[in-house]
Design an enzyme around this catalytic site. Structure first.
Site, PDB file in Angstrom:
ATOM      1  NE  ARG A 189      -1.901   2.121   3.352  1.00  0.00           N
ATOM      2  CZ  ARG A 189      -1.927   1.538   4.552  1.00  0.00           C
ATOM      3  NH1 ARG A 189      -2.736   1.065   5.585  1.00  0.00           N
ATOM      4  NH2 ARG A 189      -1.223   2.931   5.437  1.00  0.00           N
TER       5      ARG A 189
ATOM      6  CG  HIS B 258      -6.111   2.378   5.890  1.00  0.00           C
ATOM      7  ND1 HIS B 258      -6.647   1.509   4.895  1.00  0.00           N
ATOM      8  CD2 HIS B 258      -7.393   2.910   6.114  1.00  0.00           C
ATOM      9  CE1 HIS B 258      -7.490   1.068   5.610  1.00  0.00           C
ATOM     10  NE2 HIS B 258      -8.753   1.348   6.337  1.00  0.00           N
TER      11      HIS B 258
ATOM     12  CE1 TYR C   8       0.249   2.568   8.318  1.00  0.00           C
ATOM     13  CE2 TYR C   8      -0.916   4.094  10.335  1.00  0.00           C
ATOM     14  CZ  TYR C   8      -0.544   3.674   8.750  1.00  0.00           C
ATOM     15  OH  TYR C   8      -1.173   3.711   7.457  1.00  0.00           O
TER      16      TYR C   8
HETATM   17  C1  TPP Z   1     -15.977  -3.985  10.089  1.00  0.00           C
HETATM   18  C2  TPP Z   1     -14.587  -3.309   9.741  1.00  0.00           C
HETATM   19  N1  TPP Z   1     -14.019  -3.284  11.183  1.00  0.00           N
HETATM   20  C3  TPP Z   1     -13.185  -1.851  10.711  1.00  0.00           C
HETATM   21  C4  TPP Z   1     -13.358  -1.456  10.139  1.00  0.00           C
HETATM   22  C5  TPP Z   1     -12.267  -0.150  10.069  1.00  0.00           C
HETATM   23  N2  TPP Z   1     -11.726  -1.171   9.096  1.00  0.00           N
HETATM   24  C6  TPP Z   1     -11.168  -0.159   7.214  1.00  0.00           C
HETATM   25  S1  TPP Z   1     -10.464  -0.101   6.051  1.00  0.00           S
HETATM   26  C7  TPP Z   1      -9.491  -1.336   7.884  1.00  0.00           C
HETATM   27  C8  TPP Z   1      -8.256  -1.919   7.611  1.00  0.00           C
HETATM   28  C9  TPP Z   1      -7.910  -3.655   6.391  1.00  0.00           C
HETATM   29  O1  TPP Z   1      -7.108  -3.681   6.046  1.00  0.00           O
HETATM   30  P1  TPP Z   1      -6.711  -4.385   4.728  1.00  0.00           P
HETATM   31  O2  TPP Z   1      -7.959  -5.577   4.498  1.00  0.00           O
HETATM   32  O3  TPP Z   1      -5.438  -5.219   5.259  1.00  0.00           O
HETATM   33  O4  TPP Z   1      -7.174  -3.888   3.561  1.00  0.00           O
HETATM   34  P2  TPP Z   1      -6.175  -2.600   3.251  1.00  0.00           P
HETATM   35  O5  TPP Z   1      -6.857  -0.997   3.593  1.00  0.00           O
HETATM   36  O6  TPP Z   1      -5.263  -3.061   3.316  1.00  0.00           O
HETATM   37  O7  TPP Z   1      -6.596  -2.343   1.641  1.00  0.00           O
HETATM   38  C10 TPP Z   1     -10.331  -1.016   8.857  1.00  0.00           C
HETATM   39  C11 TPP Z   1      -9.863  -1.756  10.049  1.00  0.00           C
HETATM   40  C12 TPP Z   1     -14.159  -1.446   8.656  1.00  0.00           C
HETATM   41  N3  TPP Z   1     -14.073  -1.227   8.270  1.00  0.00           N
HETATM   42  N4  TPP Z   1     -15.134  -2.612   9.439  1.00  0.00           N
END
Ligand code: TPP
Ligand code: TPP
Ligand code: MG
Ligand code: MG
Lengths: 362, 327, 327, 362
Positions: free
Chosen positions: D256, D260, D269
């Site tokens: 990434r 985020h 971080y």
């Molecule tokens: C059920 C839920 N918990 C928490 C969140 C908040 N949140 C949004 S993106 C994220 C991290 C996701 O990481 P990843 O699955 O690796 O996807 P990336 O964003 O890195 O593509 C979190 C914790 C959410 N959207 N849904």
């Protein structure tokens, strides 16, 4: 292409269905003490089971889930755990709970619709029965994490069924256990059925133990009808966990010889042949044969032991039946650490209406 | 041609009817196939409609909800069974975050014509977690209809309506009365409306409002009160979201007095919404405060004490009398 | 020595205080460690208390709840963060089936002293699923306390109380006012009570009842009404379960008029419970029907329309005027 | 002991970080058409991304999750899907959605807080963006099950992040996909971070692809910065699924490169060194080098293409900014198939109060 990962699941068995050793048995199994004790506990569990079912059939107990066919998994596991370890059971591990401190009476109380069945302080910090499938696996991670946070050399042990391995909780638990390297043992009692759903309809993988691989932790498969194999696997897993070497998953292959619970009728969905074949492999006969072959057990001891066991179960039933229902106010007394003022009127009403002449007097 | 049957048979009949009429209807859940459901609500359907339409899933309620929503997005009409309402909680993220809003968030491009069926409520000496009533949790969610039958005939008609509804419906089956009474139900394919209360008995002195299994005790209470010459209007709310305010307000404007009855805990139960609405919109009609007869604000006790928790007809009679005595 | 700070800083301060005082207190959640929480509520705590006590978990809310319950059963006092209330639904099975009843089902042998913190509510132009208010779902569950602060000082005192509470507490933080105002907060370790409403302003003509972020609009409305000589009593409910009936009833018995304000949808919101209770137990005191000013019975729209959904001070003034005009 | 199960995960890569082939490239990659088209789409996505972030920074767009670093995963996947297949995206697959029919304007509408961003009928039965982590994986199973029920030769394709693989939904989805042998492809964009939580804190296993093994389905790992490797893996998986040979999991290893979302600050971080090293491996440069080396692309074409791409994105921004907010009544108009009478008063109130002079007029 390069190989990014390779993993495997080993299966172990010491005794075949007739009780003959098919592998070199470990040293402790060359001595009578442990195995005779296992035999006693397993037969006691089975006796209790039949008594509990009889109570249910005569309207003296609620829905009851039998342990039948799981004895060789539960007994050595409970025996091998230390007192300071914590058991996080599912709803089929009554014998383990008793071995860890509660009374058989408590088991009857629980399934007889009385919260006091989970109140016995003798079981320490063990968690109570868990009905919502697989939810206990996450508690087990929390318990194990607490040990780590407090730097205690204790192990959390949790059990679940084959069906439970399909629920997210199980997999989330494995995942965090692997990531945090928790002192934790997961035991799957793969008894081939989740109520009416056969093992093959739960998961397309050849073993359930391989779910451990997906989460980066150790998995192995054992013959869950073979008390020696289970003992070995559980010992390995407990030792590793206690030594800080991380969690394990043990898939113990058994068969649910009973209906799912007393509310179920398994003839609706599974064949008599299958059941008959499973009885051929059942754990107690196998162990009895082994003990007989070694001369560690005989008809005489069996009769004596059955008498002792019967007396214990009878006593438990008596104690259970003699326990009056909890007071109507009890619904309020343990919900919060102290009774909130908001509930005092409701509590008084509950007590009043349960009294003779009250609207809910029974 | 109508046959006398129990509520669980009526559920089975409605399922079979819609499976027959509409090939988009499919069933999924735990133990609904060979076993015919732990309460036998789906008995015989696998044999009749085959494993492509009657699907035993792996054991995971969140999975069941998510699968059903995915299927519904493609135009199927899944009817999912959650074995007991005590196990419905894992479905809530899917129902709230997706099921309830698939149509809204795509502005109608996709939709979610699914039904979640679950038996609920106490009174059958069931184990822990098998007796709760948490309908208020679902009825608060915009986009989810919550429907509860209280008789075999209404179970049949409302379930047909739920399956035909182009939007998600939570269909809660009061298992205490699954087999309590038989009633003639004709397999005529006629659905009942999803947005009206059913006035089960007309009366002038007081309105008794309830739903589900408590309708039984409510009618019993009405009988007892009738012996003293008190004429009760008894209303089965049937659909908790969206609520038929018109019928409820009209009744209370006539009687001026009202008792609401439900098994679920008092605090934040759907009785609160009804009571509040009656007082807010019909204050001048009320001759006495609305009374609620409900479960306590405790956890449904294990079965030895469940009758100490569940309201009974004496409670309803008592509350009605107090309401009637209020001047 | 008290410092002026925002609500999110006050949350951080309370967490640090209890982590310092009680080694059984541990924190867990997503992004609460190095990142200090997506709203910075846990900033600096990992550095101060180390990774054994400040734990970033794998991404799974059900896991977080289950872990916390397991820890709590062993006497730890976990404080778990759910990143947004829109993601709290996966925790509901654990909270309802276990957290709320650990003490009851073991008759006190084990207990569940946990806190679940989650920011909630709309008004910050957040993406889908980040703006809802579903406090009513949790407040209906016997055994779960639901607490919502509405100022930095109350956030500090209530969070201390929540952490010290021997039973589970859901602590919902109205993120719209996380940084809206600063207020002097002294780190004196003094907890506020968990079972009382806070009367923020005394008045005689009408009682305005609210909680969380809507307290802001409610106080604004009280200001506007004051300009017309209308004296509002403003009450912050603060704890939605268990509800402080005494304070609410006393106020309405004084003013005779009441408007309840919340962001959550109208149908089955906690406003219903309060309105119903006021009418049931204070009918004779009411000079006018209780009014509810709430979100619509729709899904919180994406942010371009969120101000069309969220009640504002003009809505409250309007409802108050109508209530006052009622004769 | 006997071996009950063995499994492995293979990793594939064709181009190294500089665009040099490290393995024999497949035949199609010896021709310019596909790869040049991929290059165009990938750069277009990146351009859009920077524009969207600029809009957010200037208060003209809400929180926006960038695609930066995921282009080599999304583009070939969208290209290889058939129109009748169904995409079940997560919240980072804007370019795929556009390739499958929606407008870039729709992407801006969605992240600009307008439900109409998911309404474009051109995307057929594709599901909208999914914010609640991993929940879409279960929808994908439902979609694939619908294909099976209706006996259609269509494939469901779903994507998620590395963090998402920890959530029960993902694992329940894999489990049912394996059990039912669904026509389904799971693609994990393992971009090493879930907001601030690094990959190693999500799972103790060396690969995420091996979660497939636990569920009894095919898993493989590819270099997600290598468009050729992704194309190959996705083709294999789609073909298998379409031929009724079951589901697959592809773990595509990427990084990434962005925060985020625009609401995040990744410098809190993660280290600059790590980010710099990741930029060395990024997918577009690698492909451009490959194209240049083959003579299929040059500065001239680049300039021309950038102009075209810029114009498209500019148009999208214009269209977006020119879209007036939806009416206040719209909150009610699509909640149910027809407006329930219970909501009509609320709807009228919403409309009234939004009008000039109304309490919510903006
Ligand atoms: C059920 C839920 N918990 C928490 C969140 C908040 N949140 C949004 S993106 C994220 C991290 C996701 O990481 P990843 O699955 O690796 O996807 P990336 O964003 O890195 O593509 C979190 C914790 C959410 N959207 N849904
Ligand atoms: C969350 C949840 N869903 C459904 C049930 C109903 N139920 C009780 S036991 C059971 C089957 C469990 O099978 P398995 O995990 O194999 O354990 P076994 O009973 O065979 O030991 C089901 C579906 C439940 N208790 N909890
Ligand atoms: Mg089983
Ligand atoms: Mg990621």
């Amino acid at each position: 292409m390069t190989i990014a990962y390779q993993g495997e699941i080993l299966f172990s068995r010491y005794l075949d269905a007739t009780g003959k050793a098919v592998d070199t048995v470990p040293e402790w199994a060359e001595q009578p003490d442990t195995l005779v004790e296992y035999y006693r506990q397993m037969t006691l569990a089975r006796l209790f089971d039949s008594k509990a079912i009889a109570l249910q059939r005569t309207g003296q107990l609620g829905t009851y889930p039998s342990m039948l066919g799981g004895e060789a998994i539960d007994i050595p596991t409970a025996a091998l755990m230390q007192a300071e370890d914590v058991l996080i059971p599912y709803y089929r591990n009554h014998a383990m709970q008793v071995m860890r401190g509660i009374e058989w009476r408590d088991v009857l109380l629980y399934w007889g619709g009385d919260e006091r069945g989970s109140a016995n302080p003798a079981q320490g910090q063990d968690l109570p029965n868990c009905v919502p499938i697989a939810t206990q696996c996450l508690h087990a991670c929390g318990v194990a994490a607490a040990f780590r946070i407090r730097d205690e050399k204790r192990v959390a042990v949790t059990l679940c069924g084959d069906g439970a391995t399909s629920k997210g909780d199980f997999l989330e638990a494995l995942n965090v256990a692997g990531t945090w390297q928790l002192p934790l043992v997961f035991i799957i009692n793969n008894n081939q059925w989740a109520i009416s759903v056969p093992r093959a309809m739960q998961c397309g993988a050849p073993t359930l133990a391989q779910k451990a691989l997906g989460a980066g932790l150790r998995g192995e498969q054992v013959d869950g009808n073979d008390v020696i194999a289970v003992h070995q696997a559980v010992s390995r897993a407990l030792e590793r966990a206690r030594a800080g070497k991380g969690p394990s998953v043990i898939e113990a292959i058994s068969y649910r010889l009973s209906d799912h619970t007393t509310a179920d009728d398994a003839t609706r969905y599974r064949s008599n042949e299958e059941l008959k074949a499973a009885w051929e492999r059942e754990p107690i006969k196998r162990l009895r044969n082994y003990l007989h072959d070694r001369g560690w057990w005989d008809e005489n001891r069996e009769t004596q032991w059955q008498q002792t066991a019967n007396a214990r179960v009878q006593q438990a039933v008596q104690d259970y039946l003699a326990t009056a229902p909890d007071s109507a106010g009890a619904q309020f007394d343990h919900l919060y650490a102290t009774l909130p003022v908001q509930l005092s009127e409701q509590r008084e009403r509950a007590i009043r209406q349960a009294e003779p002449g009250g609207r809910h007097h029974e | 041609m109508s046959e006398s049957m129990t509520m669980v048979d009526a559920v089975n009949l409605a399922l079979a009817h819609e499976l027959e009429q509409d090939t988009d209807v499919v069933l999924l859940g735990e133990d609904i196939g060979v076993n015919g459901g732990v309460f036998r609500a789906t008995a015989g359907l696998l044999e009749r409609f085959g494993p492509h339409r009657i699907m035993d899933t792996p054991l995971a309620e969140n999975l069941i909800a998510g699968l059903a929503i995915g299927m519904a997005s493609q135009g199927l009409k899944p009817v999912a069974e959650i074995q007991f309402m005590g196990f419905i909680f894992p479905t809530m993220e899917q129902l709230i975050a997706h099921g309830a809003r698939m149509r809204n968030r795509t502005r109608g491009r996709l939709s979610c014509p699914l039904v979640i069926r679950a038996p609920f409520g106490g009174g059958i000496h069931a184990p822990e977690h098998h007796s709760e009533s948490t309908e208020a949790l679902l009825a608060h969610i915009p986009g989810l209809r919550v429907v509860i039958p209280s008789s075999p005939a209404r179970a049949y008609g409302l379930l047909l309506a739920a399956i035909r509804c182009p939007d998600p419906v939570i269909f809660l089956e009061p298992k205490r009365i699954y087999r309590a009474v038989k009633q003639p139900v004709s397999d005529n394919g006629i659905a009942l409306p999803l947005d009206t209360c059913f006035t089960l008995r007309e009366g002038n002195d007081i309105t008794l409002i309830s739903w589900g299994a408590m309708i039984k005790e409510t009618l019993e209470a009405a009988d007892q009160l009738a012996q003293d010459g008190i004429s009760c209007e008894v209303i089965d709310v049937a659909t908790l979201n969206l609520l038929d305010h018109a019928t409820l307000l009209a009744s209370v404007s006539k009687t001026g007095r009202c008792v609401i009855v439900h098994e679920a805990p008092h605090h934040g139960g759907m009785g609160a919404e009804i009571s509040a609405t009656l007082a807010e919109r019909g204050l001048l009609d009320l001759k006495a405060p609305v009374a609620r007869v409900t479960g306590f604000d405790t956890i449904m006790p294990y079965y030895r004490l469940e009758n100490q928790y569940l309201p009974n007809s004496a409670d309803i009679v008592e509350a009605a009398r107090q309401t009637l005595e209020f001047v």
